[in-house]
Scaffold this active site. Structure first.
Site, PDB file in Angstrom:
ATOM      1  N   CYS A 180      35.055  41.435 101.485  1.00  0.00           N
ATOM      2  CA  CYS A 180      35.345  40.287 102.354  1.00  0.00           C
ATOM      3  C   CYS A 180      34.123  39.401 102.534  1.00  0.00           C
ATOM      4  O   CYS A 180      32.989  39.870 102.508  1.00  0.00           O
ATOM      5  CB  CYS A 180      35.757  40.771 103.737  1.00  0.00           C
ATOM      6  SG  CYS A 180      37.060  41.970 103.743  1.00  0.00           S
ATOM      7  N   TRP A 224      39.441  41.229 101.230  1.00  0.00           N
ATOM      8  CA  TRP A 224      39.628  42.222 100.180  1.00  0.00           C
ATOM      9  C   TRP A 224      40.383  43.364 100.847  1.00  0.00           C
ATOM     10  O   TRP A 224      39.844  44.033 101.727  1.00  0.00           O
ATOM     11  CB  TRP A 224      38.263  42.684  99.676  1.00  0.00           C
ATOM     12  CG  TRP A 224      38.267  43.428  98.378  1.00  0.00           C
ATOM     13  CD1 TRP A 224      38.417  42.905  97.133  1.00  0.00           C
ATOM     14  CD2 TRP A 224      38.064  44.827  98.193  1.00  0.00           C
ATOM     15  NE1 TRP A 224      38.312  43.887  96.186  1.00  0.00           N
ATOM     16  CE2 TRP A 224      38.098  45.085  96.809  1.00  0.00           C
ATOM     17  CE3 TRP A 224      37.855  45.902  99.063  1.00  0.00           C
ATOM     18  CZ2 TRP A 224      37.936  46.359  96.274  1.00  0.00           C
ATOM     19  CZ3 TRP A 224      37.696  47.173  98.529  1.00  0.00           C
ATOM     20  CH2 TRP A 224      37.736  47.382  97.141  1.00  0.00           C
ATOM     21  N   ARG A 233      32.267  37.845  95.457  1.00  0.00           N
ATOM     22  CA  ARG A 233      32.250  39.164  96.083  1.00  0.00           C
ATOM     23  C   ARG A 233      33.559  39.916  95.864  1.00  0.00           C
ATOM     24  O   ARG A 233      33.618  41.137  96.041  1.00  0.00           O
ATOM     25  CB  ARG A 233      32.005  39.021  97.587  1.00  0.00           C
ATOM     26  CG  ARG A 233      30.652  38.426  97.911  1.00  0.00           C
ATOM     27  CD  ARG A 233      30.587  37.937  99.339  1.00  0.00           C
ATOM     28  NE  ARG A 233      30.671  39.010 100.310  1.00  0.00           N
ATOM     29  CZ  ARG A 233      29.626  39.662 100.796  1.00  0.00           C
ATOM     30  NH1 ARG A 233      28.419  39.353 100.398  1.00  0.00           N
ATOM     31  NH2 ARG A 233      29.774  40.620 101.691  1.00  0.00           N
ATOM     32  N   LYS A 289      31.255  48.757  81.611  1.00  0.00           N
ATOM     33  CA  LYS A 289      31.445  47.309  81.429  1.00  0.00           C
ATOM     34  C   LYS A 289      32.808  47.036  80.803  1.00  0.00           C
ATOM     35  O   LYS A 289      33.528  46.162  81.243  1.00  0.00           O
ATOM     36  CB  LYS A 289      30.356  46.697  80.525  1.00  0.00           C
ATOM     37  CG  LYS A 289      28.987  46.534  81.095  1.00  0.00           C
ATOM     38  CD  LYS A 289      28.823  45.428  82.097  1.00  0.00           C
ATOM     39  CE  LYS A 289      29.086  45.927  83.480  1.00  0.00           C
ATOM     40  NZ  LYS A 289      28.002  46.556  84.192  1.00  0.00           N
ATOM     41  N   ASN A 320      34.609  41.462 108.580  1.00  0.00           N
ATOM     42  CA  ASN A 320      34.258  42.145 107.338  1.00  0.00           C
ATOM     43  C   ASN A 320      33.858  43.563 107.728  1.00  0.00           C
ATOM     44  O   ASN A 320      33.086  43.741 108.666  1.00  0.00           O
ATOM     45  CB  ASN A 320      33.074  41.378 106.706  1.00  0.00           C
ATOM     46  CG  ASN A 320      32.572  42.012 105.429  1.00  0.00           C
ATOM     47  OD1 ASN A 320      33.186  42.940 104.912  1.00  0.00           O
ATOM     48  ND2 ASN A 320      31.466  41.509 104.921  1.00  0.00           N
ATOM     49  N   GLY A 321      34.384  44.578 107.053  1.00  0.00           N
ATOM     50  CA  GLY A 321      34.024  45.957 107.395  1.00  0.00           C
ATOM     51  C   GLY A 321      35.265  46.780 107.684  1.00  0.00           C
ATOM     52  O   GLY A 321      36.382  46.381 107.342  1.00  0.00           O
ATOM     53  N   GLU A 380      35.763  47.864  83.171  1.00  0.00           N
ATOM     54  CA  GLU A 380      35.766  47.023  84.375  1.00  0.00           C
ATOM     55  C   GLU A 380      36.326  45.619  84.110  1.00  0.00           C
ATOM     56  O   GLU A 380      37.080  45.091  84.927  1.00  0.00           O
ATOM     57  CB  GLU A 380      34.323  46.998  84.838  1.00  0.00           C
ATOM     58  CG  GLU A 380      33.893  46.023  85.829  1.00  0.00           C
ATOM     59  CD  GLU A 380      32.460  46.278  86.287  1.00  0.00           C
ATOM     60  OE1 GLU A 380      32.259  46.277  87.483  1.00  0.00           O
ATOM     61  OE2 GLU A 380      31.540  46.444  85.448  1.00  0.00           O
ATOM     62  N   LYS A 392      32.341  42.533  94.345  1.00  0.00           N
ATOM     63  CA  LYS A 392      30.944  42.505  93.927  1.00  0.00           C
ATOM     64  C   LYS A 392      30.072  43.359  94.841  1.00  0.00           C
ATOM     65  O   LYS A 392      29.214  44.095  94.394  1.00  0.00           O
ATOM     66  CB  LYS A 392      30.443  41.054  93.939  1.00  0.00           C
ATOM     67  CG  LYS A 392      28.989  40.897  93.531  1.00  0.00           C
ATOM     68  CD  LYS A 392      28.805  41.256  92.076  1.00  0.00           C
ATOM     69  CE  LYS A 392      27.353  41.209  91.647  1.00  0.00           C
ATOM     70  NZ  LYS A 392      27.167  41.827  90.322  1.00  0.00           N
ATOM     71  N   GLU A 420      26.988  52.926  80.583  1.00  0.00           N
ATOM     72  CA  GLU A 420      27.033  51.554  81.081  1.00  0.00           C
ATOM     73  C   GLU A 420      27.968  50.691  80.214  1.00  0.00           C
ATOM     74  O   GLU A 420      28.740  49.877  80.736  1.00  0.00           O
ATOM     75  CB  GLU A 420      25.608  50.979  81.131  1.00  0.00           C
ATOM     76  CG  GLU A 420      25.487  49.533  81.527  1.00  0.00           C
ATOM     77  CD  GLU A 420      26.039  49.196  82.915  1.00  0.00           C
ATOM     78  OE1 GLU A 420      26.431  50.104  83.656  1.00  0.00           O
ATOM     79  OE2 GLU A 420      26.123  48.001  83.226  1.00  0.00           O
ATOM     80  N   HIS A 466      32.907  69.275  71.421  1.00  0.00           N
ATOM     81  CA  HIS A 466      33.285  70.169  72.521  1.00  0.00           C
ATOM     82  C   HIS A 466      34.507  69.639  73.269  1.00  0.00           C
ATOM     83  O   HIS A 466      34.769  70.061  74.393  1.00  0.00           O
ATOM     84  CB  HIS A 466      32.098  70.361  73.472  1.00  0.00           C
ATOM     85  CG  HIS A 466      30.917  70.992  72.811  1.00  0.00           C
ATOM     86  ND1 HIS A 466      30.903  72.308  72.411  1.00  0.00           N
ATOM     87  CD2 HIS A 466      29.728  70.476  72.424  1.00  0.00           C
ATOM     88  CE1 HIS A 466      29.747  72.576  71.817  1.00  0.00           C
ATOM     89  NE2 HIS A 466      29.018  71.480  71.806  1.00  0.00           N
TER      90      HIS A 466
HETATM   91  O1  M6R Z   1      25.056  46.347  94.591  1.00  0.00           O
HETATM   92  P1  M6R Z   1      24.955  47.718  93.935  1.00  0.00           P
HETATM   93  O2  M6R Z   1      24.053  47.721  92.774  1.00  0.00           O
HETATM   94  O3  M6R Z   1      24.593  48.779  94.938  1.00  0.00           O
HETATM   95  O4  M6R Z   1      26.419  48.025  93.440  1.00  0.00           O
HETATM   96  C1  M6R Z   1      26.743  49.272  92.898  1.00  0.00           C
HETATM   97  C2  M6R Z   1      28.041  49.202  92.123  1.00  0.00           C
HETATM   98  O5  M6R Z   1      29.090  48.846  92.971  1.00  0.00           O
HETATM   99  C3  M6R Z   1      27.971  48.185  90.976  1.00  0.00           C
HETATM  100  O6  M6R Z   1      26.895  48.441  90.127  1.00  0.00           O
HETATM  101  C4  M6R Z   1      29.281  48.208  90.157  1.00  0.00           C
HETATM  102  O7  M6R Z   1      29.400  49.418  89.487  1.00  0.00           O
HETATM  103  C5  M6R Z   1      29.302  47.025  89.190  1.00  0.00           C
HETATM  104  N1  M6R Z   1      30.506  46.272  89.373  1.00  0.00           N
HETATM  105  C6  M6R Z   1      29.247  47.412  87.771  1.00  0.00           C
HETATM  106  O8  M6R Z   1      29.264  46.312  86.927  1.00  0.00           O
END
Ligand code: M6R
Length: 607
Positions: free
Chosen positions: A2, A72, A27, A484, A96-97, A487, A602, A480, A503
């Site tokens: 949010c 959100w 965000r 990516k 927010n929260g 996601e 985000k 990673e 394995h």
């Molecule tokens: O702001 P942060 O680095 O603490 O966020 C951690 C994860 O939420 C963040 O890296 C998330 O995995 C990304 N969307 C990956 O691209």
């Protein structure tokens, strides 16, 4: 997650609210809304979907005082009735929260006759405040009393049409800052929303409450004690959060990596040697008797930690463990006061990482270091030492430049720890520093692979699964790459250390399962080649990222792209870049919302 924008000014603030929400879109959100004071009533506009729709809906709205929100969904589905602001009597609230005691509040308020029209926890705040105003008519004091009854995390903004011209904001656990100026005063979840009106930012502390009018700002604690908070002049440039000539923020941020790395490494200056002081004035003292390192992080930030583990143990000879923050905070662990806790976060506001850091401190682990991209964030403020990556604002949900700058910071940490442990000769140090300095140039060369990667990406359009393989310090890079891809393109992807193939995961390999392999020219290359043969023998399609000098030939079902140079210990920083580009182009081919992938935010400021 949010986002909040609020304004009290001497002119119409609706365009400021809408523009602020647009800046917070990155965000992540599913609905949006705003409320303004309009004569003797609250005018509210809400919509499911994009802020652009809210902009159309509020085109004829005008006011000098208002609040706005991107939601959100947590409590209740994305819908107009669940969208903020929530109204009760003369007041409107955005939040927010997460309010943890909302069920009991809801029960009590329902018993008092309040009718709930949404499924949200936020509506409890609105009714609770309305009930409080009956006893305490001063809005500022009523919000103080209300907040003292809330359990959980919140940043809120409130308006009351019976007390026009003011906005009350409060924070506990969720980010909120003020923007102050001669023409009006504002609040938002982050600075990018307010750069349109001011650079002068005031960061609220947890437990702060503020009253904003067009000409004044008053801040107290929740018990009413007045407090002063310093004004920071934001260094963020408005251009840094503009898309410019790029199609997406993710693409822009991938291509900003040479500059982001150069800025982050500027701290090393022209020196041939680095000192603990780059992590803070007290670093030398604090690091002197560190016997091990524990890295706490989530998502992409945890992958930088997993990579650094290889460096810290191999180069500095320091035992290093990496824990996913959301797990560490709830498990019983053995506290070690000599251990350095390293919290890594792009945003510095990730609820799980912050809670894990606090948990470590509650166990007496007071040697703490934040590696973070946001200088005023909660995680930075709560650590004894800090290293600020200078990636600039990262807007795309998929983290890219934050990751590579975290890796650069962690390599600096490795060198400092190696020096503290007397494991680094001046000659080795100088070679590593030269390699770091050359990184932006090396990254630029890797970015030139984009058009070849675009061709590969087309072959992924009809795929539902993918496997990423790496070995050693490139295994976290494979993790990673898989994150990516899943996601932003919604293709299911998993990463394995290549030696693990036989394995279990080898059973999955067939012509429909692309296997992406990171194949740097290091001591594990021959072993990796044997692993890749296993894939080839099962009819798997291999996409290999090799180094210029790796002996890797193309053949039936084996596609090879070469990175321009082999980069030794720092090779993971180069090898992640083609994986970022691959995910980006696969997402383009699939037509997904690259910068705002479904269901993701985000900044994950709730648990
Ligand atoms: O702001 P942060 O680095 O603490 O966020 C951690 C994860 O939420 C963040 O890296 C998330 O995995 C990304 N969307 C990956 O691209």
């Amino acid at each position: 997650m949010c986002g909040i924008v609020a304004a009290a000014a001497g002119k119409n603030i609706v365009p400021v609210l809408v523009e602020g929400l647009k800046k917070l879109e990155y965000r992540g959100y599913d609905s949006a809304g705003l409320a303004v004071i309009s004569g003797a009533s609250i005018e509210r506009v809400r919509s499911v979907g994009r802020v652009a729709e809210l902009e159309i809906g509020s085109a004829n709205t005008q006011s000098v005082t208002g609040i706005a929100h991107t939601r959100w969904a947590t409590h209740g589905v994305p819908s107009e009735r669940n969208a903020h602001p929530h109204v009760s009597g003369s007041i409107a609230v955005v939040h927010n929260g997460i309010i943890e005691n909302y069920e009991s509040l809801r029960r009590d308020l329902t018993a008092q006759g309040y009718v709930f029209t949404s499924d949200t926890d936020t509506e409890s705040i609105a009714h609770l405040l309305e009930a409080t105003l009956k006893r305490e008519p001063d809005l500022f004091k009523a919000v103080q009393i209300t907040c003292r009854q809330l359990v959980g995390a919140y940043a809120i903004a409130v308006i009351d049409h019976s007390q026009p011209g003011k906005v009350i904001v409060a924070r506990e656990g969720s980010p909120l800052l003020l923007g102050v100026s001669d023409t009006g005063n504002y609040a938002a979840s982050d600075a990018s929303a307010l750069l349109q009106v001011t650079r002068n930012m005031v960061y609220l502390e947890n437990g702060d409450i503020a009253e904003l009018t067009a000409t004044s700002v008053k801040i107290t604690r929740l018990d009413g004690t007045p407090v002063e908070r310093p004004v920071h002049v934001s260094q963020l440039s408005a251009a840094a959060v503009e898309l410019g000539n790029y199609q997406h923020y993710m693409q822009k941020e991938i291509f900003e990596q040479p500059e982001a790395l150069a800025n982050t490494l500027e701290i090393v200056g022209g020196s041939k040697s680095i000192q603990p002081g780059i992590f803070g004035a007290d670093a030398a003292n604090l690091m002197a008797d560190v016997d091990s390192i524990l890295i706490l992080a989530c998502g992409t930030s945890s992958h930088s930690g997993f990579t650094a583990r290889y460096w810290l143990e191999a180069i500095a000879g320091v035992t290093c463990n990496v824990e996913i923050a959301s797990e560490y905070r709830y498990r019983t662990s053995v506290a070690n006061p000599r251990q350095l806790i390293v919290a890594i976060s792009q945003s510095g506001e990730t609820a799980d990482t912050l809670a894990a850091l606090r948990h470590a401190k509650s166990l007496g682990q007071m040697k703490t270091l934040a590696i973070c991209n946001v200088p005023e964030s909660a995680i930075v403020r709560e650590c004894a030492l800090r290293f600020i990556t200078r990636a600039g604002p990262e807007i795309g949900v998929a983290s890219t430049k934050a990751f590579t700058t975290q890796l650069a910071a962690l390599f600096l940490l490795t060198l400092v720890m190696a020096k503290v442990k007397e494991r680094l000769t001046p000659g080795q140090e100088s070679v590593y520093i030269d390699q770091l300095r050359h990184l932006p140039v090396a990254v630029n060369k890797v970015l030139e692979l984009e058009s070849d990667i675009e061709v590969w990406a087309k072959r992924f359009a009809d795929k539902h699964h993918a496997l990423f393989l790496g070995r050693g310090r490139h295994y976290p890079i494979a993790m990673e790459g898989a994150l990516k891809l899943k996601e932003i393109s919604y293709i299911h992807a998993e990463a394995y250390p290549a030696g693990e193939l036989k394995h279990g995961p080898l059973a999955l390999v067939d012509a429909d399962m692309p296997v992406i392999s990171i194949a740097p020219n290091d001591q594990l290359l021959d072993k990796l080649k044997s692993n890749l043969k296993e894939v080839q023998a099962r009819g798997g399609e291999l996409y290999v990222f090799a180094d210029a000098d790796s002996e890797m030939a193309e053949s039936e079902g084996v596609h090879v792209l070469r990175l321009p140079e082999h980069y030794g210990e720092l090779s993971p920083i180069l090898h992640v870049i083609p994986l970022q580009l691959l995910s980006y182009h696969v997402a383009l081919v699939k037509g997904t919302d690259v910068d705002k992938p479904r269901n993701l935010a985000k900044s994950v400021t709730v648990e």
